[in-house]
Scaffold this motif. Structure first.
Motif, short mmCIF file in Angstrom:
data_model
loop_
_atom_site.label_atom_id
_atom_site.label_comp_id
_atom_site.label_asym_id
_atom_site.label_seq_id
_atom_site.Cartn_x
_atom_site.Cartn_y
_atom_site.Cartn_z
N SER A 8 0.83 -1.21 0.00
CA SER A 8 0.00 0.00 0.00
C SER A 8 0.86 1.25 0.00
N SER A 9 1.95 1.22 0.77
CA SER A 9 2.86 2.37 0.78
C SER A 9 3.53 2.55 -0.57
N GLN B 54 1.18 4.08 -3.16
CA GLN B 54 1.03 5.53 -3.03
C GLN B 54 2.21 6.26 -3.67
N ILE C 232 2.09 8.58 -7.19
CA ILE C 232 2.48 9.99 -7.21
C ILE C 232 3.50 10.24 -8.31
N SER D 187 -5.78 6.01 -7.77
CA SER D 187 -5.00 4.92 -7.18
C SER D 187 -4.34 5.37 -5.88
N PHE D 188 -3.79 6.58 -5.91
CA PHE D 188 -3.17 7.12 -4.70
C PHE D 188 -4.19 7.25 -3.58
N LEU D 189 -5.36 7.79 -3.88
CA LEU D 189 -6.39 7.99 -2.86
C LEU D 189 -6.88 6.66 -2.29
N SER E 176 -5.26 3.68 -2.32
CA SER E 176 -4.20 3.01 -1.56
C SER E 176 -3.98 3.67 -0.21
N MET E 177 -4.17 5.00 -0.14
CA MET E 177 -4.05 5.70 1.13
C MET E 177 -5.18 5.27 2.07
N ASN F 239 3.47 0.58 -11.77
CA ASN F 239 2.24 0.54 -10.99
C ASN F 239 1.40 -0.68 -11.34
#
Length: 233
Positions: free
Chosen positions: A27-28, A31, A35, A112-114, A116-117, A209
């Protein structure tokens, strides 16, 4: 910050150890690389220069600068070039609109960032709720599979779009749009090529990704009832 990370890792290790730490790690990573992908594409700004040297040197323009940027609606990008027929200039536009593939790629990166966060927050703080009736893991599996597929589609689409952007902004190709360059007594040449290394990197990050999301899919799958039938009880 280090204390926070250590406490999180300890919490994850205590709750089914390596599996949860793998989810935390993926998950980290998702993110960070999301980005990298959308920022290298969405923040791009490029430029190239042309030179038109007329038979009458006073009519020449030896530094025609053409700037373009994300989202690559090149048909809206214009520049003025000498006609070599007096002091008149002609306004010319680049060819093509590649905003759809670029914006699609950036949109997938942002979402994807949102996601995974949000997933990382769930893994860290409400893991038991996530495992309740196994529905959380099943929903996570479906969403992760969708994002993996979307990264495949968006990365391929943007790779093709980037190839078209490179062609449309090739100074030698743009020179063919200038009418004065059709005359043998005038001399036209490129002065500066656009630097697209950042865009090449964005495509690479897109496929990285894809690999990460497919890898994460396996760890999420191990949380479903197919691997942990005891979750039904």
């Amino acid at each position: 910050m280090n204390h926070f990370v250590s406490s999180v890792c300890h919490r994850l290790t205590c709750q089914k150890g390596s599996l949860n730490f793998a989810c935390f790690f993926f998950s980290s990573s998702l993110q960070i690389f999301a980005i990298f992908a959308f920022s290298t594409c969405g923040s791009y700004s490029g430029m190239f220069k042309l030179s038109v040297e007329c038979k009458n040197r006073e009519e020449s323009n030896l530094a025609i600068e053409v700037q373009f940027d994300y989202p690559f609606r090149l048909h809206q990008v214009y520049f003025d070039a000498p006609t070599c027929k007096g002091e008149n200039e002609e306004r010319l536009f680049l060819v093509g609109d590649y905003s759809s593939s670029a914006e699609f790629f950036v949109t997938i990166g942002v979402f994807s960032f949102l996601y995974s966060m949000a997933a990382l927050s769930v893994y860290c703080f409400i893991l038991e709720k996530y495992r309740e009736n196994n529905k959380g893991a099943q929903i996570d599996f479906v969403v992760t599979a969708v994002f993996a597929f979307m990264w495949l589609v968006s990365s391929c689409a943007w790779a093709k779009g980037l190839s078209d952007v490179k062609t449309a902004t090739d100074p030698e190709r743009v020179i063919t749009l200038i009418s004065a360059c059709d005359e043998p007594e005038n001399r036209c040449r490129e002065v500066y090529d656009p630097k697209v290394s950042g865009l090449n990197t964005s495509v690479a990050f897109g496929f990285i990704n894809l690999i990460l999301w497919v890898g994460n899919l396996w760890f999420v799958f191990k949380e479903t009832e197919h691997i942990h039938p005891e979750a039904r009880r």
